[in-house]
Structures are given as C-alpha cells and as structure tokens.
Design a protein around this motif. Structure first.
Motif, PDB file in Angstrom:
ATOM      1  N   VAL A  37      28.575 -44.047 -19.233  1.00  0.00           N
ATOM      2  CA  VAL A  37      28.105 -42.725 -19.566  1.00  0.00           C
ATOM      3  C   VAL A  37      29.589 -41.599 -19.749  1.00  0.00           C
ATOM      4  N   ASP A  38      29.973 -41.411 -20.443  1.00  0.00           N
ATOM      5  CA  ASP A  38      31.400 -40.051 -20.838  1.00  0.00           C
ATOM      6  C   ASP A  38      31.324 -38.992 -20.435  1.00  0.00           C
ATOM      7  N   LEU A  39      31.745 -38.953 -18.857  1.00  0.00           N
ATOM      8  CA  LEU A  39      31.525 -37.554 -18.100  1.00  0.00           C
ATOM      9  C   LEU A  39      32.412 -35.999 -18.660  1.00  0.00           C
ATOM     10  N   THR A  40      33.255 -37.268 -20.235  1.00  0.00           N
ATOM     11  CA  THR A  40      33.930 -35.642 -20.097  1.00  0.00           C
ATOM     12  C   THR A  40      33.473 -35.419 -21.199  1.00  0.00           C
ATOM     13  N   ALA A  41      32.559 -35.825 -22.039  1.00  0.00           N
ATOM     14  CA  ALA A  41      31.568 -35.582 -23.778  1.00  0.00           C
ATOM     15  C   ALA A  41      31.046 -34.374 -23.383  1.00  0.00           C
ATOM     16  N   GLN A  62      39.538 -42.639 -17.430  1.00  0.00           N
ATOM     17  CA  GLN A  62      39.282 -41.626 -18.915  1.00  0.00           C
ATOM     18  C   GLN A  62      37.708 -40.611 -18.173  1.00  0.00           C
ATOM     19  N   GLY A  63      36.727 -41.107 -16.871  1.00  0.00           N
ATOM     20  CA  GLY A  63      35.934 -39.944 -17.362  1.00  0.00           C
ATOM     21  C   GLY A  63      35.245 -41.055 -17.576  1.00  0.00           C
ATOM     22  N   LYS A  64      34.536 -42.111 -17.487  1.00  0.00           N
ATOM     23  CA  LYS A  64      33.632 -42.999 -18.398  1.00  0.00           C
ATOM     24  C   LYS A  64      33.295 -42.992 -16.847  1.00  0.00           C
ATOM     25  N   MET A  65      31.915 -43.088 -16.376  1.00  0.00           N
ATOM     26  CA  MET A  65      31.329 -43.938 -15.644  1.00  0.00           C
ATOM     27  C   MET A  65      30.679 -45.202 -16.568  1.00  0.00           C
TER      28      MET A  65
END
Length: 190
Positions: free
Chosen positions: A61-65, A47-50
């Motif tokens: 860190v939500d890299l899609t935010a 989902q793009g959370k690192m």
C-alpha cells in the motif's frame, strides 16, 4: 514516515488498514485488506510503501497516495511471520520456520533464503517478531524459547543477545528503523 503507526486491524469482522495516532487513537482507514486472510507481516519502506504479507503473497500500500489501494506484487508468501526493513539496504528480512534468513527485495520483487550459522541453530520453534535499527542491525525473537538473536545478513551469522520470556503467542516486531540498536553486537563494529 509521518509520525503515525500503520497496521492491519479487524473492524466488525472486516480486515482493514488502520493508523495509530500519537495519542493512542486507532483510526481505521478506507482500505479493506481482503486478499486471503489476516496480514501478520508488515513493514514500511523509506518511500512510504507498506509491504504486507499473508498466506496469499506479498502486497503493498503506498501510504503517500491520495487514495489507498492494496496492490498484489505477484510474489508468493515468503513463509515468515513478520518483516523488518533494513533501512540502509532497502531490503526486508524475516526468519522462516527452519531458522533460515528470508530476504525480500522490493526493487526486483525477489525472495531469497539463506542458511544461518551460529547459536540460532540450537533453537527450535517459530520466530514471530523481528526488528531492525538505523544501522541495518536485524534482530529476531523466537516464540518458544524467548531468545533474541542478532542476525548479520552479510556473513549470515546469528548470535544470541538475550534470553527473554518464551511461549508468547502474541507478539510483534513493531519498531522504528530510525532508532539506535537495542543491543550492541560484535559485527556492528567490525
């Protein structure tokens, strides 16, 4: 996730998150990673959370935010040097100093430890690099011996697959979880 690699970096003595572009250029992002030390552990979920960890615990860190933010999950440090994502189960794997499998579940924010069987028990030293593949295969590198193990998280057996170069003090388990496994292992075909 988006064709880039993300990793912690140090810029002017400040720990930051950075993006590595396909041309090799490292771009520090507008996010300081300041919570208690260097983040050595990191992997990105589907989902793009690192998810990152250091001595102070697990963060993400939500890299899609639109705006990047370091969020503390409240989960203590799992005691591993790296994470590898099992893309088939959504779990993160690591090996602690005792040679046990450590599993972080980001859905319920739990960390579990499992004793492994197999040739991994004949090895000593820290495991510093882990990686996984598109079928959920999980591999761990022992810094001292250079041995690489295939770890089956379902039956908790770790099998030696390669004798590599040991005594590496700088290594990483950087990988693409969408790639095929680098080694064939018996358990993949059972």
């Amino acid at each position: 996730m988006d064709g880039h690699v993300y990793a912690p970096v140090i810029v002017n003595d400040v720990h930051k998150l950075a993006m590595l572009q396909s041309d090799g250029l490292v771009i520090p992002l507008d996010l300081n990673l300041t919570d208690g030390g260097i983040f050595h552990v990191g992997a990105i979920d589907a989902q793009g959370k690192m998810y990152l960890s250091n001595g102070s615990g697990i963060h993400y860190v939500d890299l899609t935010a639109e705006t990047l933010e370091l969020v503390d999950t409240g989960v203590p440090s799992p005691g591993v040097a790296d994470f590898a994502l099992d893309i088939t189960k959504g779990l993160f794997y690591g090996i602690n100093i005792s040679g046990n499998l450590v599993v972080f579940n980001p859905l319920n924010l739990s960390v579990s430890n499992y004793i492994l069987a197999g040739s991994i028990n004949n090895d000593s030293g820290a495991f510093g690099a882990y990686w996984s593949s598109n079928d959920g295969s999980f591999f761990a590198y022992n810094n001292s011996s250079g041995k690489i193990y295939s770890v089956n998280p379902d039956d908790l057996i770790a099998t030696l697959v390669l004798n590599g170069t040991g005594n590496l003090s700088i290594n990483d388990g950087f990988n693409c979880v969408l790639a095929n496994p680098p080694f064939e292992t018996k358990w993949q075909y059972d």
